[in-house]
Design an enzyme around this catalytic site. Structure first.
Site, short mmCIF file in Angstrom:
data_model
loop_
_atom_site.label_atom_id
_atom_site.label_comp_id
_atom_site.label_asym_id
_atom_site.label_seq_id
_atom_site.Cartn_x
_atom_site.Cartn_y
_atom_site.Cartn_z
N LYS A 76 0.91 -9.05 35.15
CA LYS A 76 1.14 -10.50 35.12
C LYS A 76 2.03 -10.92 36.30
O LYS A 76 1.77 -11.94 36.95
CB LYS A 76 1.79 -10.89 33.78
CG LYS A 76 0.84 -10.75 32.60
CD LYS A 76 1.57 -10.68 31.27
CE LYS A 76 0.62 -10.17 30.20
NZ LYS A 76 1.29 -9.72 28.98
N THR A 115 1.40 -4.08 30.85
CA THR A 115 0.58 -5.22 31.27
C THR A 115 1.46 -6.31 31.87
O THR A 115 0.97 -7.15 32.62
CB THR A 115 -0.24 -5.79 30.09
OG1 THR A 115 0.62 -5.99 28.98
CG2 THR A 115 -1.37 -4.86 29.71
N LYS A 154 10.65 -7.11 28.65
CA LYS A 154 9.81 -6.22 27.83
C LYS A 154 10.63 -5.81 26.62
O LYS A 154 11.82 -6.14 26.54
CB LYS A 154 9.38 -4.99 28.64
CG LYS A 154 10.53 -4.29 29.37
CD LYS A 154 10.04 -3.18 30.27
CE LYS A 154 9.47 -3.70 31.56
NZ LYS A 154 8.05 -3.57 31.70
N ARG A 155 10.03 -5.07 25.68
CA ARG A 155 10.81 -4.59 24.56
C ARG A 155 11.98 -3.74 25.07
O ARG A 155 11.85 -3.03 26.08
CB ARG A 155 9.95 -3.76 23.60
CG ARG A 155 9.06 -4.60 22.71
CD ARG A 155 9.85 -5.53 21.80
NE ARG A 155 10.54 -4.83 20.74
CZ ARG A 155 10.18 -4.84 19.46
NH1 ARG A 155 9.16 -5.57 19.07
NH2 ARG A 155 10.86 -4.18 18.55
N HIS A 194 -2.33 4.49 22.64
CA HIS A 194 -1.42 3.61 23.39
C HIS A 194 -0.09 4.24 23.75
O HIS A 194 0.76 3.56 24.34
CB HIS A 194 -1.14 2.33 22.58
CG HIS A 194 -2.23 1.31 22.68
ND1 HIS A 194 -2.31 0.39 23.69
CD2 HIS A 194 -3.29 1.08 21.87
CE1 HIS A 194 -3.38 -0.37 23.51
NE2 HIS A 194 -3.99 0.03 22.41
N LYS A 217 12.08 2.55 28.68
CA LYS A 217 11.84 1.49 29.66
C LYS A 217 13.02 1.33 30.62
O LYS A 217 12.96 0.61 31.60
CB LYS A 217 11.53 0.17 28.95
CG LYS A 217 10.20 0.22 28.18
CD LYS A 217 9.90 -1.10 27.50
CE LYS A 217 8.67 -1.04 26.60
NZ LYS A 217 7.40 -1.06 27.33
#
Length: 785
Positions: free
Chosen positions: A600, A596, A488-489, A297, A494
Site C-alpha cells: 500500500k 500487504t 501494523k499489529r 499465513h 515486527k
C-alpha cells in the site's frame, strides 16, 4: 462457484468503496453539495466493519473486491461478530481496550436471510448403526445468515459476503420452567448466542479456547450445508442412474481455507458425504481433497493451531473419529513411501502425542487439500524447506506460491484521489483494473511537470495528516519533515522496538550536538496489541514514554517528533498511507509471511526501509535495488546466526550508541516516575530475544542515515517515489486472484468483461456468469472533488 472461508474480514467502511465501484462517486458528491450537505461528513458517520485483526482479514477483504471485479462467481463466508476488533484508547500512555459495538446503530449494508437459517450441532455422542456412524444427542445452535453486497468495479457484477450469526433454538429448557427458574432458562438461551459475540483479538497467536473452537466449527458447518444445498439444487447435483450426484462436486465447487481457522471444513465435508449422503470413504475423500485448498499465513510456531484432543472429543466427537481415520490412512501412505522411517511418521502425524495429545490443524489442512500455498515467494520456499518439509517431500505437486496483493480501487483511487488523478492525466484509467499499466509512468520519471505534481499531491496529503494529528492528539508536527511511518499489529517479530532504538539514537545525537545538521523527522507508529500480550503492551508504553520526552524537549524542537497513532484501523490507514514519505517494514528475515501494508505504501509513492523478508524481496526485484532501502540479515544469515548462537551482549558491548539506548530504557530515563517500568524490555533484548534486534541495529542505523541523505535531495527522492508507483503493478490482488483462479480453483477470470473505467454503464442487471455487454459512451465521469 468459489467459496472463500475466513474467520476474519477487515472490511473498513463500505460507502465510498461502493460508490467508487459503481461509478457514481462524482454524481453523489455533486447531489449532496447541491442539497447543502458535505459527503465527507456523511462518510465519517459510518462505522468501520472491523471483523479482522490485521493482514489476514484485510487480505480477505481485498480478495472479495478482486473476485467480484474479475467476474468470478465467488462467495465470502465468515462470522458476523457482534463486537469486532476492540477500539484502542491510550490512558497515561497505556493501551486500554474498549468494545467495538459497531452494530449499535445497525448495519445498512447487510440483509438478514432468516429463510436460510441452518442448524449446527455440538457435543453429543457417536452411535454405530447398521447404516454406519451416527452423531446423536447433540445440542443445536442456529446459524442465521446476513448477506452484504460486494460490487465489482463497474462491471455489473455483485457478489455476496455471507456472515453467520448464532441464534439460540426457540425452545426453552422446560426443566427450568418446571422448577420455576425462568431467569436461568433465558440466560441459558443466550449462551448459544455467545458463539458470534466477539472476534478473538489475536494476530499470529493461537489461543486454544473452547469458544474459539466453537466459532471455527460453527462457521464451517453452516457454510458447508449452504454449499451442499446450492450444489444439489443445481442441474449438476441431481441424481441420475449412471453417476452419483457428487461426482461433479469438485468441478463445480472450490473451497479455499484462509489459514487453518476453517480447517474443520475437511472432516465436516467428510461427515456430510459419508454419514448424510452415503458415499464410501474412498469416494468421499477423493471429492473432499479435490474440493479443498489451504493458504498458510504464518511460520511462527506460536501461531500454528493445535487443538487438544479432549476438547474435540467433547465438542465434536464424530469429527475426532474422522480425523483419526484420516490420520491412520495418511500414515499408511507415509509408511509405503518411506519404509522404516519411524521418526518421519511421528513428525507427519496429525495427532501429536508429546505432552497433551493434540491435533495439528496445519497437517490436517495439508493432507486434506489438493493445493497448499504460501503468500510470498520466500514464505512458500520456507514452507517447503522447513516448516512442512516432510509433506513437501511426500507430495511436492501440492505446494504453490501466491504472492499477496491489494486492491488498487480502495488503496489508491479511493484513499488518494489526488495521486489517482495525476496518474490518470498521464496514462488514462485502465490501471484501475490492470495495475501493470502503471509501468507506463516510468517514462515520466524525468518529466518536470509530473514530478512537481507528484510532490504537490504528497505535500497536500501531509498537510491534511498534520491537521488531523493536531486535532486528535494536540501534537504540532512539521509538514516539511520526513513522515517516517510504521503501522501494523504490535508484535515482537515486527520489531517496533528496533524503530524505537533508532528514535532514541536520533534523540541522543541531537542532544549531543544540537547545532549539527539534522534532517527533520516525524516518526509515527500505530497498531493494536493483543490484550493478553504483555510485551506488545510494554512496547506501546515505551513508544509513548519516549515520545513524551522527545516532543517536550526544547533542544529538539521541530527536528524530531514521535506520534503514537491511536486506534489504527482501515479508515485511519486510508489517511496515513497517502501522506507517508518512508514506510518501515523491518521484521526479522523469515518471520513476516508477506505483508500487504508494504504494498500500500509503495503504491502511494512512499519509499521502503526494510529487511529482505516477505514480499519486500519481490518489491525490490520489481523496482530495482536503487529505489528501496534494504538492510539487515537475510533468511540464510539468520539461520546461520541461530546455528552459531546469538549473544546480544556482544553487540551491546561493541556499539556505544546502542549501549546508551538500552541503558536509558533500563534506567528509567524515559519514565523517571517509575524507573523500573522498562527493565523487562532491556532484559528481553539482551537475554531472550528471538528476533535478533541488536544484530541488525548497526546496519539499520546506517540505512536510516542513507534515507536522511536521500531525503535532502528532493529531486532524486521524487524520482524514486515515481519508480515505486510505476513498478507496483505486480502487487494487485487482481493478479493474485487470477493465479488462484487458474492454478487452484480451475476457473477462468473474466478479464475481457472488464470495461475501461471511463466507460459509463447501462443500468442493467446481470449475473456474475454472464454480464451484459456495455455500451461505449464518450462522456467522462466527474472526478471526486
Amino acid at each position: 462457484r468459489v467459496y472463500y472461508l475466513s474467520l476474519e474480514y477487515y472490511m473498513g467502511r463500505s460507502l465510498c468503496n461502493t460508490m467508487l465501484n459503481l461509478g457514481i462517486q462524482g454524481a453523489c458528491d455533486e447531489a449532496l453539495y447541491q442539497l447543502g450537505l458535505d459527503i465527507e461528513e456523511l462518510e465519517d458517520i459510518e462505522e468501520d466493519a472491523g471483523l479482522g485483526n490485521g493482514g489476514l482479514g484485510r487480505l480477505a477483504a481485498c480478495f472479495l473486491d478482486s473476485m467480484a471485479t474479475l467476474g468470478l462467481a465467488a462467495y465470502g463466508y465468515g462470522i458476523r461478530y457482534e463486537y469486532g476488533i476492540f477500539a484502542q484508547r491510550l490512558k497515561n500512555g497505556e493501551q486500554v481496550e474498549d468494545p467495538d459495538d459497531w452494530l449499535r446503530y445497525g448495519n445498512p449494508w447487510e440483509k438478514a436471510r432468516p429463510e436460510f437459517m441452518l442448524p449446527v450441532n455440538f457435543y453429543g455422542r457417536v452411535e454405530n448403526t447398521e447404516k454406519g456412524a451416527k452423531w446423536v444427542d447433540t445440542q443445536i445452535v442456529f446459524a442465521m445468515p446476513y448477506d452484504s453486497p460486494i460490487p465489482g468495479f463497474r462491471n455489473n457484477v455483485v457478489n455476496t459476503m455471507r456472515l453467520w450469526s448464532a441464534k439460540s433454538p426457540v425452545s426453552f429448557n422446560l426443566k427450568f420452567f418446571n422448577d420455576g427458574d425462568y431467569i436461568q432458562a433465558v440466560c441459558d438461551r443466550n449462551l448459544a448466542e455467545n458463539i458470534s459475540r466477539v472476534l478473538y483479538p489475536n494476530d499470529n497467536f493461537f489461543e486454544g479456547k473452547e469458544l474459539r473452537l466453537k466459532q471455527e466449527y460453527f462457521m464451517v458447518a453452516a457454510t458447508l450445508q449452504d454449499i451442499v444445498r446450492r450444489f444439489k439444487s443445481s442441474k449438476f447435483g441431481s441424481r441420475d442412474p449412471v453417476r452419483t450426484s457428487f461426482d461433479r462436486f469438485p468441478e463445480k465447487v472450490a473451497i479455499q481455507l484462509n489459514d487453518t481457522h476453517p480447517a474443520l471444513a475437511i472432516p465436516e465435508l467428510m461427515r456430510i458425504l459419508i454419514d448424510v449422503e452415503g458415499l464410501t470413504w474412498d469416494k468421499a475423500w477423493e471429492v473432499s481433497c479435490k474440493t479443498c485448498a489451504y493458504t498458510n499465513h504464518t511460520v511462527l510456531p506460536e501461531a500454528l493451531e493445535r487443538w487438544p484432543v479432549h476438547l474435540l472429543e467433547r465438542i465434536l466427537p464424530r469429527h475426532l473419529q474422522i480425523v483419526y481415520e484420516v490420520n491412520a490412512r495418511h500414515l499408511d501412505e507415509v509408511r509405503k513411501k518411506f519404509p522404516g522411517d519411524i521418526d518421519r511418521l511421528r513428525r507427519m502425524s496429525l495427532v501429536e502425542e508429546e505432552g497433551e495429545k493434540r491435533i495439528n490443524m496445519a497437517h490436517l489442512a495439508i493432507v486434506g487439500s489438493h493445493a497448499v500455498n504460501g503468500v510470498a515467494r520466500i514464505h512458500s520456499e520456507i514452507l517447503k524447506a522447513d516448516i512442512f518439509k516432510d509433506f513437501y517431500e511426500m507430495s511436492p505437486e501440492k505446494f504453490q506460491n501466491k504472492t499477496n496483493g491489494i486492491t488498487p480501487r480502495r488503496w489508491l483511487a479511493l484513499c488518494n484521489p489526488g495521486l489517482a488523478d495525476a496518474i490518470a492525466d498521464r496514462i488514462g484509467e485502465t490501471w484501475l483494473t490492470h495495475l501493470e499499466e502503471l509501468k507506463k509512468l516510468a517514462a515520466f520519471v524525468n518529466d518536470r511537470g509530473f514530478k512537481r505534481t507528484i510532490h504537490t499531491v504528497k505535500q497536500e496529503n501531509k498537510m491534511k495528516l498534520a491537521s488531523l494529528i493536531q486535532k486528535e492528539y494536540g501534537i504540532s508536527i512539521n509538514p516539511s519533515s520526513m513522515y517516517d511511518i510504521q503501522v501494523k499489529r504490535i508484535h515482537e517479530y515486527k520489531r517496533q522496538l528496533l524503530n524505537i532504538l533508532h528514535i532514541i539514537t536520533m534523540y541522543n545525537r541531537i542532544k549531543q550536538n544540537p547545532s549539527a545538521p539534522f534532517v527533520p523527522r516525524t516518526v509515527m507508529i500505530g497498531g493494536k496489541a493483543a490484550p493478553g500480550y504483555f510485551m506488545a503492551k510494554q512496547i506501546i508504553r515505551l513508544i509513548c514514554a519516549v515520545g513524551n520526552i522527545v516532543n517536550n524537549d526544547p533542544v529538539v524542537g521541530d527536528k524530531l517528533k514521535v506520534v503514537f497513532l491511536e486506534n489504527y484501523r482501515v479508515t485511519l490507514a486510508e489517511k496515513i498511507i497517502p501522506a507517508a514519505d518512508l514506510s518501515q517494514q523491518i521484521s526479522t528475515a523469515g518471520t513476516e509471511a508477506s505483508g500487504t501494508g508494504n504494498m500500500k505504501f509503495m503504491l502511494n509513492g512512499a519509499l521502503t526501509c526494510g529487511t529482505l523478508d516477505g514480499a519486500n524481496i519481490e518489491m525490490k526485484e520489481e523496482m530495482g535495488a536503487e529505489n528501496i532501502f534494504i538492510f539487515g540479515m537475510t533468511v540464510d544469515e539468520v539461520e546461520e546466526l541461530k546455528r552459531k548462537g546469538y549473544n546480544a551482549w556482544d553487540y551491546y558491548n561493541k556499539i556505544p550508541e546502542l549501549k546508551q539506548c538500552i541503558d536509558q530504557i533500563s534506567s528509567g530515563f524515559f519514565n523517571p516516575q517509575n524507573p523500573d517500568q522498562f527493565k523487562d524490555i532491556a532484559n528481553i533484548l539482551l537475554n531472550h530475544d528471538r528476533f535478533f534486534l541488536l544484530a541488525d541495529y548497526e546496519d539499520y542505523i546506517r540505512c536510516q542515515e542513507r534515507v536522511s541523505d536521500m531525503y535532502t535531495n528532493t529531486e532524486e527522492w521524487i524520482k524514486m517515489a515515481i519508480m515505486n508507483i510505476a513498478t507496483s503493478g505486480k502487487f494487485s490482488s487482481d493478479r493474485t486472484i487470477c493465479e488462484y483462479a487458474r492454478e487452484i480453483w480451475g476457473v477462468e477470470p473474466s478479464w475481457e468483461k472488464l470495461p475501461a473505467p471511463h466507460e459509463p454503464k447501462e443500468e442493467e442487471a446481470s449475473t456474475p456468469e454472464q454480464p451484459k455487454k456495455e455500451k461505449k459512451e464518450t462522456k467522462k465521469p466527474e472526478k471526486k472533488k
